[in-house]
Design a protein around this motif. Structure first.
Motif, short mmCIF file in Angstrom:
data_model
loop_
_atom_site.label_atom_id
_atom_site.label_comp_id
_atom_site.label_asym_id
_atom_site.label_seq_id
_atom_site.Cartn_x
_atom_site.Cartn_y
_atom_site.Cartn_z
N MET A 1 17.04 -21.02 -60.52
CA MET A 1 15.64 -20.98 -60.93
C MET A 1 15.41 -19.65 -61.65
SD MET A 1 12.17 -21.11 -58.60
CE MET A 1 12.47 -22.75 -58.03
N LYS A 2 14.76 -19.71 -62.77
CA LYS A 2 14.46 -18.50 -63.52
C LYS A 2 13.40 -17.69 -62.79
CE LYS A 2 15.71 -20.26 -68.02
NZ LYS A 2 15.31 -20.46 -69.40
N ALA A 3 13.39 -16.40 -63.04
CA ALA A 3 12.46 -15.50 -62.35
C ALA A 3 11.01 -15.88 -62.60
CB ALA A 3 12.72 -14.06 -62.79
N LYS A 4 10.65 -16.22 -63.84
CA LYS A 4 9.26 -16.57 -64.14
C LYS A 4 8.83 -17.82 -63.39
CE LYS A 4 6.04 -17.55 -67.91
NZ LYS A 4 5.06 -17.94 -66.98
N ALA A 5 9.70 -18.81 -63.34
CA ALA A 5 9.37 -20.05 -62.62
C ALA A 5 9.20 -19.77 -61.14
CB ALA A 5 10.46 -21.09 -62.85
N PHE A 6 10.04 -18.90 -60.60
CA PHE A 6 9.93 -18.54 -59.18
C PHE A 6 8.61 -17.82 -58.90
CE2 PHE A 6 10.60 -15.50 -55.71
CZ PHE A 6 10.91 -16.38 -54.69
N ILE A 7 8.26 -16.87 -59.76
CA ILE A 7 7.00 -16.13 -59.59
C ILE A 7 5.81 -17.06 -59.71
CG2 ILE A 7 5.54 -14.36 -60.64
CD1 ILE A 7 8.16 -12.82 -61.25
N ASP A 8 5.83 -17.97 -60.66
CA ASP A 8 4.73 -18.93 -60.81
C ASP A 8 4.58 -19.81 -59.57
OD1 ASP A 8 4.16 -17.94 -63.32
OD2 ASP A 8 5.24 -19.54 -64.38
N GLN A 9 5.71 -20.23 -59.00
CA GLN A 9 5.68 -21.05 -57.79
C GLN A 9 5.08 -20.26 -56.62
OE1 GLN A 9 9.51 -22.48 -56.54
NE2 GLN A 9 8.70 -23.49 -54.73
N VAL A 10 5.48 -19.01 -56.47
CA VAL A 10 4.96 -18.18 -55.38
C VAL A 10 3.46 -17.96 -55.55
CG1 VAL A 10 5.06 -15.87 -54.37
CG2 VAL A 10 7.16 -17.09 -54.90
N LYS A 11 3.00 -17.78 -56.78
CA LYS A 11 1.56 -17.60 -57.02
C LYS A 11 0.78 -18.85 -56.62
CE LYS A 11 1.73 -14.19 -60.74
NZ LYS A 11 1.49 -13.96 -62.19
N ARG A 12 1.31 -20.03 -56.95
CA ARG A 12 0.65 -21.28 -56.56
C ARG A 12 0.59 -21.42 -55.04
NH1 ARG A 12 3.73 -23.23 -60.78
NH2 ARG A 12 5.26 -24.12 -59.36
N GLN A 13 1.70 -21.08 -54.38
CA GLN A 13 1.74 -21.17 -52.93
C GLN A 13 0.77 -20.18 -52.29
OE1 GLN A 13 5.91 -20.59 -52.25
NE2 GLN A 13 6.39 -22.77 -52.50
N ALA A 14 0.64 -18.99 -52.86
CA ALA A 14 -0.29 -17.99 -52.33
C ALA A 14 -1.72 -18.48 -52.44
CB ALA A 14 -0.11 -16.67 -53.07
N LYS A 15 -2.06 -19.14 -53.54
CA LYS A 15 -3.42 -19.69 -53.70
C LYS A 15 -3.68 -20.78 -52.66
CE LYS A 15 -4.09 -18.64 -58.56
NZ LYS A 15 -4.30 -19.16 -59.90
N LEU A 16 -2.68 -21.59 -52.40
CA LEU A 16 -2.82 -22.65 -51.40
C LEU A 16 -3.03 -22.05 -50.02
CD1 LEU A 16 -2.72 -25.64 -50.67
CD2 LEU A 16 -0.25 -25.45 -50.49
N ILE A 17 -2.28 -21.03 -49.68
CA ILE A 17 -2.43 -20.37 -48.37
C ILE A 17 -3.79 -19.72 -48.27
CG2 ILE A 17 -1.59 -18.46 -46.96
CD1 ILE A 17 1.25 -19.30 -47.84
N ASP A 18 -4.25 -19.07 -49.33
CA ASP A 18 -5.59 -18.47 -49.32
C ASP A 18 -6.66 -19.53 -49.08
OD1 ASP A 18 -4.70 -15.89 -49.71
OD2 ASP A 18 -5.11 -15.88 -51.87
#
Length: 79
Positions: A1-18
């Motif tokens: 997985m490319k770094a940008k795709a990984f960071i985008d996924q983590v941002k989406r997950q953080a929004k869901l957790i919030d």
């Protein structure tokens, strides 16, 4: 997985957790409150919903036994 795709996924997950933490906070402050309407009184009970949110948060590695802090919205966030 490319770094940008990984960071985008983590941002989406953080929004869901919030969103789950905000929903949990809202249900906790309203749980067990008494409501009255048209001469009837009943108690709100969100225990089943809170249990489902807790399971989802625990699966994400969030410790739900810690105290909930009120969500803070800074004035400059809305601008």
């Amino acid at each position: 997985m490319k770094a940008k795709a990984f960071i985008d996924q983590v941002k989406r997950q953080a929004k869901l957790i919030d969103a789950l933490l905000f929903a949990r906070y809202t249900l906790v402050i309203h749980d067990r409150k008494m409501c009255s309407a048209e001469g009837e009184t009943w108690e709100l009970n969100f225990s089943a919903e809170l249990a489902e949110i807790d399971v989802a948060l625990q699966m994400a590695g969030i410790d739900t036994t810690q105290p909930l802090h009120a969500p803070i919205r800074w004035r400059d966030e809305d601008e």
